[in-house]
Design an enzyme around this catalytic site. Sequence first.
Site: not given
Length: 773
Positions: A446, A499
Site C-alpha cells: 500500500d 499500489e
Amino acid sequence: MTATGKPAGQPDQSGQPSAPGQPSAPGPADAAGQPGAPGPITAPGQALEADPVSHDEINAILTGHHHDPHSVLGMHPGPGGLIVRALRPLALAVTVVLPDGTRYPMHHLHEGVFSVTLQVGEISDYRLAVSYSPDGPELLVDDPYRHLPTLGEVDLHLIAEGRHEELWRTLGARVRSQPEGTAFAVWAPNARSVRLVGDFNHWDGRAHPMRSLGSSGVWELFLPGVGTGARYKFDICGRDGRWHRKADPMAAFAEEPPATASVVFESGYQWADQDWMAARAKRDPLREPMSIYEVHIGSWRPGLSYRELADDLVEYLSDRRFTHVEFMPVAEHPFGGSWGYQVTSFYAPSARFGTPDEFRYLVDRLHQAGIGVFVDWVPAHFATDEWALGRFDGTPLYEHADPRRGEHPDWGTLIFDFGRKEVRNFLVANAVYWFEEFHIDGLRVDGVASMLYLDYSRAAGQWTPNVLGGRENLDAVSFLQEVNATCYKRSAGIVMIAEESTAWPGVTRPVHLGGLGFGLKWNLGWMHDTLAYLSHDPVFRRYHHNELTFSMMYAYSENFVLPLSHDEVVHGKGSLLRKMPGDAWKQFAALRALLGYMWAHPGKQLLFMGSEFGQQAEWSEQHGLDWGALGDPAHAGLRRLVDELNQAYTGLPALWREDFSPAGFSWIDANDAFGNTISFLRFADDDPAVACVANFSGDPHYRYRLGLPSAGRWRELINTDADAYGGSGVGNLGSVEAVLEPWHGRPASAVLTLPPLAVLWLVATDAASSGSA
C-alpha cells in the site's frame, strides 16, 4: 490500595481490573506454582556471609537505572561460596531449594532483594520457595535470573547488521519447552532500562527488569512458566528518565481492540496445503490467470470469524470462480475506520476475528479450494497511538526523527525511517513472515507513491531534498528493492504488487536491472480513465474516446493489475453501479459492459466485494454488503455474468498468458469514436484467439462488420446483454460466420449485431484460427 499502588478494582494498563490485596511480586510461575514441600534437608547452621552488593546497585535495578540486572541477581561466585540473590518484592520469606531438596533460607538485603551464600560445589539448578504471608502457601518457583540469554551471538550480529530475515524467531515473545517458559526480547537501543509487565506480575514491572545485550540494543528476559495466552507489555525508561508502557512490536498476537496488550502465542497449526504450495513453486503468476476478489473481512458478512469465513467465503469464491482473494490489511490496528491501514502490530493478525492459527486455517482452506491469497501490507506508515511504535524507547526510533520526513500530513501517521538498517530489517522480516508463517501468495504493498517521493502531499518548504538535491526518497527506493528481492529469493511462486499512482519508471522491472522489483503494479491510470469515460452520457462519449484507448499506449511499460478497488466506492464516490449515468437499466448494462471489457483487457483484474452484484450503496466498513439485493433479477444477473466471465477467462489462455507481451494483443479497430465502439484481439501461442467488441453507445449497431484473423465459425462466448444477465437479449444467436473478406486490415470479417451498452467475446472454434497477429 493494592500492591501496585492503584485503588482496588481499578483497571491497570492492560485494561483489566487489578485484584485487591494481591501481591505484585510473584513471577510467572507464582500464579500457577504449587506449594513447595519443606524438604527433608535444611542446611544446618548456615553462616551468613556478607553480601558485597551495595544498596545503591539494588536501588539502580529497582528504579530502572541498571542495564544488566542479571549481573546482580541470580547465582554468582562470592567470597564465601556461591551467592544467590532473588528479587521478590513484598515477599515475607524466600528459601533456595536445591534439586536434592536441601533448603537454604535467604536473608533480606534491601527493597525486596534476598540473598544467601551457598557453601557448596558447582550447581546448575535451583528453585525458590517464596512466602508472602505467615499463613499463606509457600510457592515453589523458578528464578528468571538464573537463565542464560536466549539470543545467540549470530542473532545479535544479524540484528546489528539489519540482516536478520527471520527476526520474529529472535525478538518478541517466544515460547520454549526446555526449559518451559517464554523468552522475551525487544529492541530499544536508547532505553536506560526495560521492564516486563503483564498478567504474571500483576502489571508491576519491579519484579522483572530485563538485561541489555550490549550494543545490539536488544533487551532480554526468560520467564519460566509463562506460556500461550499471557498478556504483556514492556515498560521502557527513556534517556530522560520517563517511563513508556509499550506493546511488543514483534507480538504474534494482540488483544482485541480497544484493549492494547500483546499476547504470548505459540502456533500449533498443522498445514494441509502441501499440494498447493508445491504447485505454486513451479508456476509463474504473471503467466497464470488472476481474477482477484478484494475483501474487507469485517464487513463482507459482519460477525464472521476466520473459521466461519473458511466455510462461507471459500464456498462463495468457489461459486464465483475467482482465482484469488485479496484481504485488506489483517494486521492488528486500533481504529476500525482506518480499514487496517494504520497498523500497530505488524506481526499479529487481528484478534477481531480469531487467533493467528485460525487465520492460518482460513488461508489453508482457501488453498485447498484452489484459491490464492493476497494480503494488503502497509510499510509506508504506522499509527501514532502512544502505546505502540511511536517514540518507542523515548526517542524517534521506528519513525524518521525529522517531522518533514517522519510525519504524514494527510493521514496523521508516522513514516518509517527507511534509512535505518534495524527499521528496514523489521519491515523486510515482516514481509517474509507473512509468506513463511501464513503461506500468503502475494503482498499488495500500500501507498508506494507516498514512500517514493519526499514531497508527497507537501508544499514547498515542508520537505527536504535527498543528498543529490532531488525529491526522490532514496532510502525508500533501496528498502523496496531489498524487500522485493528478499521475498522472491525466499518464497517461490509468490508475487509482490505495488499500489503506485505515478509514472515512476521500472516499478515492475527486476532489481538487478535498476527497477523496484515488484511483480505487478495497480493500473490506476486505466481505472481513472475508464471510469471517467463511462461517467459521460453515451451521447457525449465520442468526444472522450481517447480515455478508452489510452491505456494501450503504456500497457506494456509495467506488469499491470486492473483495479476496481475499495478506493473507488467510498468517500462520496458512490458505488460502481451509481457511477454509471442514465436510468437503472442503463446503469446495470454499463456496469456489465465495464466488467466484460475489463476481463478481456490485457492485465490481471481485481474487483471489490459487492461490485460483483451491483451493490447500490457506497461501501462502509460499519455495515455489511446488501446481500438482499440478490433477490432482484438485475443484481442476480450481474453476479451470474461475473461467474461466467471468470469461468470463460480461466479457460482461455489468450486472455492471460501473454498479458505483459505486445504479442498477446492487437487492435481490430481503436478509432470508432462515433460509434462509441472498440474492438481488439487477444492471443496466446497456439490457443484459440479471442475477439472482444465493446459497444459503449446507448443503441445497438446492426450489420456491424468486424475484421477477424481467419474465416470460419466464431462462437459468441460472452454477451453481456444476454437475458440471463438482465440484458435485452440482443445478439448473434450464439455464433457468427467469418468469411474471407478483408476488413480492418484483417484477411477475414464477419457481420455482427452489437447490443447496446454491451461487450461481446468471440472465440475462434477452428484451431487454424489460432496464432498471433
